[in-house]
Design a protein around this motif. Sequence first.
Motif, PDB file in Angstrom:
ATOM      1  N   ILE A  37       0.891  -1.217   0.031  1.00  0.00           N
ATOM      2  CA  ILE A  37      -0.071   0.014  -0.140  1.00  0.00           C
ATOM      3  C   ILE A  37       1.004   1.172  -0.132  1.00  0.00           C
ATOM      4  O   ILE A  37       0.670   2.234  -0.712  1.00  0.00           O
ATOM      5  N   HIS A  38       1.842   1.397   0.812  1.00  0.00           N
ATOM      6  CA  HIS A  38       2.823   2.494   0.850  1.00  0.00           C
ATOM      7  C   HIS A  38       3.646   2.895  -0.250  1.00  0.00           C
ATOM      8  O   HIS A  38       4.093   3.799  -0.735  1.00  0.00           O
ATOM      9  N   GLN A  43       0.414   4.220  -5.257  1.00  0.00           N
ATOM     10  CA  GLN A  43       0.096   4.069  -6.415  1.00  0.00           C
ATOM     11  C   GLN A  43      -0.327   2.647  -6.800  1.00  0.00           C
ATOM     12  O   GLN A  43      -1.216   2.496  -7.717  1.00  0.00           O
ATOM     13  N   ASN A  44       0.135   1.656  -6.099  1.00  0.00           N
ATOM     14  CA  ASN A  44      -0.428   0.195  -6.046  1.00  0.00           C
ATOM     15  C   ASN A  44      -1.778   0.206  -5.864  1.00  0.00           C
ATOM     16  O   ASN A  44      -2.672  -0.377  -6.530  1.00  0.00           O
ATOM     17  N   PRO A  55      -6.330   7.386  -2.695  1.00  0.00           N
ATOM     18  CA  PRO A  55      -5.943   6.872  -1.262  1.00  0.00           C
ATOM     19  C   PRO A  55      -5.151   7.860  -0.591  1.00  0.00           C
ATOM     20  O   PRO A  55      -4.455   8.563  -0.996  1.00  0.00           O
ATOM     21  N   ASP A  56      -5.422   7.890   0.946  1.00  0.00           N
ATOM     22  CA  ASP A  56      -4.559   8.913   1.487  1.00  0.00           C
ATOM     23  C   ASP A  56      -3.917   7.989   2.350  1.00  0.00           C
ATOM     24  O   ASP A  56      -4.134   7.450   3.564  1.00  0.00           O
ATOM     25  N   THR A  57      -2.342   7.824   2.133  1.00  0.00           N
ATOM     26  CA  THR A  57      -1.610   6.828   2.937  1.00  0.00           C
ATOM     27  C   THR A  57      -1.031   7.619   4.026  1.00  0.00           C
ATOM     28  O   THR A  57      -0.408   7.035   5.033  1.00  0.00           O
ATOM     29  N   ASP A  58      -1.651   8.890   4.458  1.00  0.00           N
ATOM     30  CA  ASP A  58      -1.262   9.536   5.548  1.00  0.00           C
ATOM     31  C   ASP A  58      -2.164   9.234   6.723  1.00  0.00           C
ATOM     32  O   ASP A  58      -1.990   9.670   7.883  1.00  0.00           O
ATOM     33  N   HIS A  83       6.791   0.240   6.400  1.00  0.00           N
ATOM     34  CA  HIS A  83       7.182   1.617   6.251  1.00  0.00           C
ATOM     35  C   HIS A  83       5.928   2.437   6.258  1.00  0.00           C
ATOM     36  O   HIS A  83       6.001   3.596   6.645  1.00  0.00           O
ATOM     37  N   LEU A  84       4.685   1.867   6.380  1.00  0.00           N
ATOM     38  CA  LEU A  84       3.187   2.458   6.322  1.00  0.00           C
ATOM     39  C   LEU A  84       3.126   3.079   8.058  1.00  0.00           C
ATOM     40  O   LEU A  84       3.258   1.916   8.971  1.00  0.00           O
TER      41      LEU A  84
END
Length: 242
Positions: A37-38, A43-44, A55-58, A83-84
Amino acid sequence: MGSAIICLSLIFGFVTGLCICSAVSDVEDAAETANWIHKDDGQNLQLVLPHDVSPDTDNVALAGHSKGGKVAFALALGHAHTHLKFKALIGLDPVEGSNTSNRIEPKILNYIPQDFNLAMPVALIGTGLGDDSCCGCVPPVAPWGCNHPFFFDECKPPSCYFVARDFGHLDMVDDWLVRLAGMFICKTGKGSKDDMRRACGGIFVAFLKAYMFHNADDLTAIIDSPNSVAPIKLDPVLWLQS
């Protein structure tokens, strides 16, 4: 373009999960998913989302049920590298093992109050019947000493705790095959399973709104008046804020 909050939900087979001695590979798989995901700033994940959703990875929450709840805690506690960064953790009737002397690796519970080193808010949803045996002959699937009150006891504030007093370990699952299997190994409540799912979903949304979007109105309403807001009986209901 809409922005999607991400909730990495972990659901593993509760029958096989409680019959083996390790969940290490499950934690590693969850970490691999989180890293996927990260990668490239989401982008994945973007490739499998609708074109108008970003998606909001934050803003990533981690959640799990049963053995998956234990895996969620293990991942949040750093038992596998990712890393997420997670901003919230929800345990839905998490289970540490089949009994206190047969806990699944990696062992999470230390039986020390507020011992979890978690830098995020936590919500625990437990069931009142999860630690009851089925038909008096099948051991409970969420046994005392390995179940939700012991997870909550080790959480530091901010943390929330809700117990669906009249429901069992699988009563929130919307899968007829799992529910059918659960009838033979889990004690089930007599109340509406749809209401149980609505209650769990409402708690999820209220908790995430409070800690990701700084709007605690719904969570406060549930905490202050659970009998008038929730579609099922919640007892106890706790919110440790500091």
